[in-house]
Design an enzyme around this catalytic site. Structure first.
Site, PDB file in Angstrom:
ATOM      1  N   ASN A 114       0.765  -1.180  -0.113  1.00  0.00           N
ATOM      2  CA  ASN A 114       0.110   0.121   0.120  1.00  0.00           C
ATOM      3  C   ASN A 114       0.934   1.272   0.123  1.00  0.00           C
ATOM      4  O   ASN A 114       0.310   2.305  -0.353  1.00  0.00           O
ATOM      5  CB  ASN A 114      -1.162   0.033   1.250  1.00  0.00           C
ATOM      6  CG  ASN A 114      -1.685   1.291   1.449  1.00  0.00           C
ATOM      7  OD1 ASN A 114      -2.288   1.823   0.823  1.00  0.00           O
ATOM      8  ND2 ASN A 114      -1.191   2.188   2.268  1.00  0.00           N
ATOM      9  N   LYS A 120       2.896  17.055  -5.023  1.00  0.00           N
ATOM     10  CA  LYS A 120       2.115  18.148  -5.632  1.00  0.00           C
ATOM     11  C   LYS A 120       3.111  18.713  -6.844  1.00  0.00           C
ATOM     12  O   LYS A 120       4.189  18.537  -6.553  1.00  0.00           O
ATOM     13  CB  LYS A 120       1.780  19.359  -4.638  1.00  0.00           C
ATOM     14  CG  LYS A 120       0.578  19.096  -3.692  1.00  0.00           C
ATOM     15  CD  LYS A 120       0.444  20.481  -3.125  1.00  0.00           C
ATOM     16  CE  LYS A 120      -0.812  20.299  -2.022  1.00  0.00           C
ATOM     17  NZ  LYS A 120      -0.992  21.187  -1.350  1.00  0.00           N
ATOM     18  N   SER A 162      -3.863   2.450  -8.698  1.00  0.00           N
ATOM     19  CA  SER A 162      -5.018   3.563  -9.002  1.00  0.00           C
ATOM     20  C   SER A 162      -5.703   3.391 -10.305  1.00  0.00           C
ATOM     21  O   SER A 162      -5.169   3.088 -11.382  1.00  0.00           O
ATOM     22  CB  SER A 162      -4.274   4.999  -8.591  1.00  0.00           C
ATOM     23  OG  SER A 162      -5.189   5.979  -8.837  1.00  0.00           O
ATOM     24  N   TYR A 216       1.980  10.697 -10.746  1.00  0.00           N
ATOM     25  CA  TYR A 216       1.297   9.412  -9.833  1.00  0.00           C
ATOM     26  C   TYR A 216       0.641   8.390 -10.768  1.00  0.00           C
ATOM     27  O   TYR A 216       0.984   7.185 -10.707  1.00  0.00           O
ATOM     28  CB  TYR A 216       0.463  10.065  -8.628  1.00  0.00           C
ATOM     29  CG  TYR A 216      -0.533   9.101  -7.808  1.00  0.00           C
ATOM     30  CD1 TYR A 216       0.320   8.613  -6.826  1.00  0.00           C
ATOM     31  CD2 TYR A 216      -1.608   8.761  -8.310  1.00  0.00           C
ATOM     32  CE1 TYR A 216      -0.412   7.663  -6.032  1.00  0.00           C
ATOM     33  CE2 TYR A 216      -2.275   7.794  -7.395  1.00  0.00           C
ATOM     34  CZ  TYR A 216      -1.620   7.246  -6.382  1.00  0.00           C
ATOM     35  OH  TYR A 216      -2.148   6.307  -5.403  1.00  0.00           O
ATOM     36  N   VAL A 218       1.080   7.594 -13.931  1.00  0.00           N
ATOM     37  CA  VAL A 218       2.035   6.779 -14.758  1.00  0.00           C
ATOM     38  C   VAL A 218       2.715   5.803 -13.969  1.00  0.00           C
ATOM     39  O   VAL A 218       3.128   4.692 -14.146  1.00  0.00           O
ATOM     40  CB  VAL A 218       3.245   7.731 -15.461  1.00  0.00           C
ATOM     41  CG1 VAL A 218       4.012   6.722 -16.386  1.00  0.00           C
ATOM     42  CG2 VAL A 218       2.368   8.811 -16.489  1.00  0.00           C
ATOM     43  N   VAL A 249     -10.096   8.117  -1.717  1.00  0.00           N
ATOM     44  CA  VAL A 249     -10.270   7.818  -0.329  1.00  0.00           C
ATOM     45  C   VAL A 249      -9.858   9.317   0.245  1.00  0.00           C
ATOM     46  O   VAL A 249      -8.720   9.889  -0.140  1.00  0.00           O
ATOM     47  CB  VAL A 249      -9.570   6.921   0.210  1.00  0.00           C
ATOM     48  CG1 VAL A 249      -9.831   6.457   1.717  1.00  0.00           C
ATOM     49  CG2 VAL A 249      -9.732   5.426  -0.685  1.00  0.00           C
ATOM     50  N   THR A 251      -8.021  10.757   2.446  1.00  0.00           N
ATOM     51  CA  THR A 251      -6.713  10.509   3.478  1.00  0.00           C
ATOM     52  C   THR A 251      -5.934  11.717   3.239  1.00  0.00           C
ATOM     53  O   THR A 251      -6.278  12.705   2.807  1.00  0.00           O
ATOM     54  CB  THR A 251      -6.033   9.364   2.854  1.00  0.00           C
ATOM     55  OG1 THR A 251      -5.559   9.593   1.747  1.00  0.00           O
ATOM     56  CG2 THR A 251      -7.107   8.045   2.870  1.00  0.00           C
TER      57      THR A 251
END
Length: 296
Positions: A114, A120, A162, A216, A218, A249, A251
């Site tokens: 996980n 960013k 994802s 993220y 890719v 989610v 988070t």
């Protein structure tokens, strides 16, 4: 140590979906097919010992776990222990592998990968760090721990990816390259695509190269691809490998953003835990979302 004891490892587990996955493994193990009369030891793996130990204590204080009586502290059969792991450090991954090999000679049963980052912005440095951690770090954990998984269909490797790793936004040529790498069973070919993406970012030619400006996304496309390759490589030994999306989610990774469709960590962990514990009817090498196989 009893051979009936099952061993599970969840990475990035001190918060969010990872912590929820540990919690649900504890709740659902007693009634799952994985429980053949023995106990379950879950290693809650995270980078920070302080935050990891705090997460273990959070589970010990959890009202639902107390009511269910599944933890050994409440007379149950599930133990949760912290184990330090930084997937961005080859030394840390190797240390975990050596520990598990020494401590559990009969092997381990479940690995849920996980851990990951979502930075960013978008530039060469961000892409390099994202690929290094999410792609290479997760792959390193897989190649280190797969040899320790017992050769059984009940042994599970679950890689958290994802929906942003779906291929529909890429050029037909890049999509074809991803599928070709999977069909050839070549992880080096998948890695080459990660390198090609990095080069396109460095040259400021991302779209011309057929990629998208999503570090993220890719990195997670790469995780889905190599999960499919590993699933075929493990078919003979019986170990079941799948990738999944927990959903959007709320988070710390998403800065707890509240948007339509956002779900809780417990809701996000459902698919991870299902892939770890339940009978999958022979399905392996798939990409799952909301407990269902989705087309990659």
């Amino acid at each position: 140590m009893s051979t009936k004891q099952r061993i599970a490892i969840v990475t990035g587990a001190n918060k969010g979906v990872g912590l929820a996955a540990v919690r649900q493994l504890a709740l659902k193990y007693p009634t799952s097919p994985l429980n053949t009369g023995g106990s379950l030891l879950i290693y809650l793996a995270a980078r920070s010992p302080e935050r990891g130990e705090e997460a273990v204590q959070t589970l010990l204080d959890d009202a639902q776990l107390r009511e269910a009586g599944v933890l050994v502290q409440q007379g149950g059969s599930v133990t949760v222990k912290f184990r330090e792991l930084d997937i961005g450090s080859a030394e840390s991954v190797a240390a975990l592998g050596e520990f598990l090999k020494k401590e559990h000679e009969s092997g381990v049963d479940v690995v849920i990968n996980n851990a990951g980052i979502a930075l960013k912005g978008f530039d060469s440095a961000i892409v390099r760090e994202t690929i290094r951690t999410n792609y290479h770090g997760t792959l390193d954990v897989c190649t280190t721990l797969l040899p320790l998984l017992k050769p059984s269909p009940q042994s599970r490797l679950v890689n958290v990816a994802s929906i942003s790793g779906m291929l529909d936004a890429y050029s037909p040529a890049i999509q074809a390259n991803f599928h070709a790498a999977v069909n050839k069973g070549s992880i080096p070919a998948v890695t080459a695509l990660m390198e090609k993406f990095q080069h396109s970012v460095d040259a400021d030619r991302v779209e011309e190269a057929g990629f998208v400006k999503r570090a993220y996304g890719v990195s997670k496309a790469g995780v889905i691809a190599f999960s499919k390759v590993l699933a075929e490589q493990q078919r003979q030994d019986g170990v079941v490998v799948n990738a999944c999306c927990p959903g959007y989610v709320a988070t710390s990774m998403t800065e707890h953003m509240d948007r339509p469709g956002a779900i809780t960590p417990d809701e996000g962990a459902r698919t991870l835990v299902m892939l770890a514990l339940q009978d999958l009817d022979g399905k392996r090498g798939e990409f799952w979302r909301e407990e269902k196989v989705v087309e990659w």
